[in-house]
Design an enzyme around this catalytic site. Sequence first.
Site, PDB file in Angstrom:
ATOM      1  N   ASP A  24     -58.267 -99.085 -34.764  1.00 65.80           N
ATOM      2  CA  ASP A  24     -57.411 -98.311 -35.668  1.00 65.80           C
ATOM      3  C   ASP A  24     -58.347 -97.595 -36.626  1.00 65.80           C
ATOM      4  O   ASP A  24     -58.927 -98.218 -37.517  1.00 65.80           O
ATOM      5  CB  ASP A  24     -56.460 -99.269 -36.414  1.00 65.80           C
ATOM      6  N   LYS A  88     -60.675 -88.624 -42.263  1.00 67.52           N
ATOM      7  CA  LYS A  88     -59.719 -88.453 -41.159  1.00 67.52           C
ATOM      8  C   LYS A  88     -58.882 -87.183 -41.356  1.00 67.52           C
ATOM      9  O   LYS A  88     -58.439 -86.565 -40.393  1.00 67.52           O
ATOM     10  CB  LYS A  88     -58.824 -89.688 -41.090  1.00 67.52           C
ATOM     11  N   GLU A 187     -50.436 -94.173 -33.073  1.00 69.64           N
ATOM     12  CA  GLU A 187     -50.371 -95.369 -33.937  1.00 69.64           C
ATOM     13  C   GLU A 187     -49.016 -96.082 -33.838  1.00 69.64           C
ATOM     14  O   GLU A 187     -48.979 -97.306 -33.688  1.00 69.64           O
ATOM     15  CB  GLU A 187     -50.699 -94.992 -35.383  1.00 69.64           C
ATOM     16  N   ASP A 247     -44.600 -96.052 -41.472  1.00 69.17           N
ATOM     17  CA  ASP A 247     -46.008 -96.371 -41.754  1.00 69.17           C
ATOM     18  C   ASP A 247     -46.406 -95.810 -43.121  1.00 69.17           C
ATOM     19  O   ASP A 247     -46.618 -94.606 -43.269  1.00 69.17           O
ATOM     20  CB  ASP A 247     -46.879 -95.777 -40.634  1.00 69.17           C
TER      21      ASP A 247
HETATM   22  P1  ADP Z   1     -54.421 -96.493 -43.832  1.00 67.45           P
HETATM   23  O1  ADP Z   1     -53.533 -96.590 -42.651  1.00 67.45           O
HETATM   24  O2  ADP Z   1     -54.141 -95.305 -44.700  1.00 67.45           O
HETATM   25  O3  ADP Z   1     -55.860 -96.622 -43.503  1.00 67.45           O
HETATM   26  P2  ADP Z   1     -53.704 -99.205 -44.728  1.00 67.45           P
HETATM   27  O4  ADP Z   1     -52.595 -99.461 -43.801  1.00 67.45           O
HETATM   28  O5  ADP Z   1     -54.920-100.033 -44.607  1.00 67.45           O
HETATM   29  O6  ADP Z   1     -54.079 -97.671 -44.826  1.00 67.45           O
HETATM   30  O7  ADP Z   1     -53.090 -99.367 -46.212  1.00 67.45           O
HETATM   31  C1  ADP Z   1     -53.887 -99.271 -47.339  1.00 67.45           C
HETATM   32  C2  ADP Z   1     -53.002 -99.309 -48.547  1.00 67.45           C
HETATM   33  O8  ADP Z   1     -52.240-100.519 -48.556  1.00 67.45           O
HETATM   34  C3  ADP Z   1     -53.763 -99.286 -49.860  1.00 67.45           C
HETATM   35  O9  ADP Z   1     -53.138 -98.379 -50.749  1.00 67.45           O
HETATM   36  C4  ADP Z   1     -53.617-100.705 -50.375  1.00 67.45           C
HETATM   37  O10 ADP Z   1     -53.654-100.759 -51.797  1.00 67.45           O
HETATM   38  C5  ADP Z   1     -52.255-101.060 -49.859  1.00 67.45           C
HETATM   39  N1  ADP Z   1     -52.010-102.501 -49.793  1.00 67.45           N
HETATM   40  C6  ADP Z   1     -52.689-103.430 -49.087  1.00 67.45           C
HETATM   41  N2  ADP Z   1     -52.178-104.663 -49.291  1.00 67.45           N
HETATM   42  C7  ADP Z   1     -51.139-104.505 -50.152  1.00 67.45           C
HETATM   43  C8  ADP Z   1     -50.202-105.398 -50.780  1.00 67.45           C
HETATM   44  N3  ADP Z   1     -50.250-106.719 -50.545  1.00 67.45           N
HETATM   45  N4  ADP Z   1     -49.275-104.885 -51.603  1.00 67.45           N
HETATM   46  C9  ADP Z   1     -49.237-103.569 -51.853  1.00 67.45           C
HETATM   47  N5  ADP Z   1     -50.077-102.672 -51.308  1.00 67.45           N
HETATM   48  C10 ADP Z   1     -51.027-103.135 -50.476  1.00 67.45           C
HETATM   49 MG    MG Z   2     -52.879 -96.766 -40.801  1.00 68.11          MG
END
Ligand code: ADP
Ligand code: MG
Length: 660
Positions: A24, A88, A187, A247
């Site tokens: 991912d 990205k 995704e 998402d």
């Molecule tokens: P991406 O797909 O954009 O790479 P992710 O799916 O890894 O991102 O999500 C990252 C986001 O999720 C960040 O903004 C992070 O602060 C938030 N995040 C991760 N864990 C939590 C949580 N327990 N509660 C709220 N937000 C969260």
């Molecule tokens: Mg993602």
Amino acid sequence: MPDAPTDSDVHAPVTASDPIVGIDLGTTNSLVAHCTAAGPRLIAGPDGRTSLPSVVRIDPATGSPVAVGHAARDAAADHPADTIASFKRLMGRGLADVADDLDTLAYAVVEGPHDTARVKVGDHVLSPQEISAAVLAELRRRAEADLGVPVARAVITVPAYFDDAQRQATRDAGRLAGLDVRRIVNEPTAAALAYGLGERSAAPTTGPQRAGGVSLNVKVNPAACADDATGGDAPTSSPTQTIAVYDLGGGTFDVSILKLRQTDHGAVDQVLATDGDTRLGGDDLDRAMMDRIAPTPPASPADRQALRRCAEDAKIRLSTEDTAEVAVAAGGKTVRVTLTRADLDALADPLIDRTLAACTRALKNAGVTAADLDRVILVGGSTRIPRVRERVAEFFGTTPYTALNPDEVVALGAAVQGATLAGLRRDSVLLDVIPLSLGIETMGGAVAKLIVANTAIPARATERFSTYADGQTKVKIHVLQGERELVEDCRTLATFDLTGIPPMPAGLPKLVVTFLVDANGILSVQAREERSGRRAHVQVVPHHGLTRDEVAQMEADGFTHAREDMRRHRLIDLRLNARLDIRNITRQLERLGPDELEPDYRTQVEADVAAVRAFVDADDDAVDPDAFQAAMEAMDRGTLRLAEVNIAKTLKGPERGNAG
Ligand code: ADP
Ligand code: MG
């Protein structure tokens, strides 16, 4: 039948000799996973963490990556112009396409050949593919270290709306990292694959796999099933499923409506509609939190970075806790703020409104209504926020899937796709029956089974419980799987707390636990306290990480230990009842003064109690349950008169205080 698999093929340990890993490659975070017969699993880095921030620092002198992941992200404030995040967004795009993003990026973006957006650090101009390759190469190293073999093939995921140029750029990034990208997967489709959606109708093919759903349909000695590799009915074909994937990540929001259909070559997706906002995500919530914590932003970049971290940290804590204390340096002094869940909800609501507007548009464009959806799946770290879950559930009118971690589910699904391409079909444990019993822990370490093995799915069961201590306001629900009677011999699937129960005497709260296993085999457990209406909920994939052989072993263990398990379960129940009885008798004895109970009788009751207590305290091995039970019965008989005396005293009138 030269092609028929032999039994040893079927049970050969799946080796990762030339694995196809799943990646991912996220805007905020990237992950790598690998799938074996036991299902997909994430691969952690040397720091033990599975997620790698999609951030690369480039040395301005050489133009080469010098830090990737947390190291690059944590030092971003010190190297704003050399730290490349959110690359990205630039993949496969021209400068004009990304004009809107430019003001949020701290590094320079310039126009490259053929109308491509490039990154400029020092005098060096790099393509987003090269930056991505640094992240992919790090994930590849992690996979090689973990699997102990070279990793040269991968499945990489991209948003469903990525166009051909963006997909090609992703392939090129893989190639630069030494990876042959076997497939680019959407995704949302990957998320659905991680949940096993679209897997059910797989036509039996020749190859090292057993026909689905045969050996465990009936509870027989598993050893007798070992050689039915070629037999079995063709699994029934399931209709196409319509799925919505919501998402909400760090910087982007995507909603996709897709149809998933199974063919001989694996699942095939058809994306009906996508919508979303490429500038809406957890980062916006972090900024809103920053404003809330420090209305005047700190001047120094380092303080701002620290504030940002604090804000994100508080946001994450508020997903599981009711309050979060924050202390940050601002304007030369330390600001202390206590934030509540309600504060976070209020900041999140306007963002959620925007995501739901996009969901409305996506449904409309797909030509479906929420009621037509078979499933809603949550993806992205920001969907861990309870408010997001609540409102998405309300919008779609169904509880979305959250059994797998939303920030891991895409990588897991990519690994499932990788395994399929590598010819290793996931040895998915049965979907038409529940292969192992499901239950919860009760007092004393015994397991109350709510759904027994071999129940057809979908299945539902409800059980009532109460509390054991006076004034208990919290109950821990421990969800277990297995055929054994005691917690220590079963497999933990999940634990969660039901909190906020109003204080009541032991036994008064009415706890109702409901298990629901849906047609995809996903288990939802709900606990509710009926007097107060408090509820809590958890979802799990019961067979996640189990091979069929392990299931068979757990089943066999149940038979082997049945007699001893029963004895121990009985002892647990006896001890529990004995403790309650002793507590009750002791209280009754304490209420009565020397003139109200003859000393001889008191001595006899105390002796009966001591006899039972000896059984309670003895080692399991030393206790004969029949003798224990006999002692309990003797104590019961011997205390009949004690109870009568107490009742008589109660009837005589209110007890006097024992002062004086
Ligand atoms: P991406 O797909 O954009 O790479 P992710 O799916 O890894 O991102 O999500 C990252 C986001 O999720 C960040 O903004 C992070 O602060 C938030 N995040 C991760 N864990 C939590 C949580 N327990 N509660 C709220 N937000 C969260
Ligand atoms: Mg993602």
